[in-house]
Design a protein around this motif. Structure first.
Motif, short mmCIF file in Angstrom:
data_model
loop_
_atom_site.label_atom_id
_atom_site.label_comp_id
_atom_site.label_asym_id
_atom_site.label_seq_id
_atom_site.Cartn_x
_atom_site.Cartn_y
_atom_site.Cartn_z
N ILE A 63 25.43 15.16 3.14
CA ILE A 63 24.21 15.20 3.96
C ILE A 63 23.74 13.78 4.26
N ALA A 64 23.79 12.90 3.28
CA ALA A 64 23.32 11.52 3.45
C ALA A 64 24.11 10.78 4.53
N ASP A 65 25.35 11.15 4.74
CA ASP A 65 26.19 10.46 5.73
C ASP A 65 25.95 10.96 7.16
N TYR A 66 25.45 12.16 7.33
CA TYR A 66 25.37 12.74 8.67
C TYR A 66 23.96 13.14 9.11
N CYS A 67 23.03 13.26 8.19
CA CYS A 67 21.72 13.82 8.53
C CYS A 67 20.61 12.78 8.41
N ASP B 55 16.32 17.02 10.09
CA ASP B 55 17.52 17.80 10.37
C ASP B 55 17.57 19.01 9.45
N ILE B 56 18.33 20.00 9.86
CA ILE B 56 18.68 21.12 9.00
C ILE B 56 20.19 21.04 8.81
N ALA B 57 20.62 21.03 7.56
CA ALA B 57 22.04 20.95 7.26
C ALA B 57 22.52 22.29 6.72
#
Length: 76
Positions: A21-25, A29-31
């Protein structure tokens, strides 16, 4: 590779099993992530803090529907 879509102005990010999550969000955001228990809908807050529902869904589609409903609720 992470799949990113917009719903009502909110980014919904579906991550592959090896993605973070830390790399993309970013904040708001909702992951959607997957693990041995199922599919989790996670909410990314300030400083990338993550909160998730207390149960996993049995399918990605159910997690996506919940994410879209949460995005609509956030816009009200």
């Amino acid at each position: 590779m992470a799949k990113i879509e917009q719903h009502r102005g909110v980014r919904i990010v579906t991550l592959d099993d090896n993605e973070s999550i830390a790399d993309y969000c970013v904040e708001d955001d909702i992951a959607i992530i997957h693990d041995a228990d199922g599919w989790w809908t996670c909410f990314v807050g300030e400083n990338r803090a993550v909160e998730k529902y207390d149960i996993a869904f049995d399918s990605w589609l159910k997690a996506l529907h919940v994410a879209k409903a949460a995005a609509e609720f956030a816009m009200e």
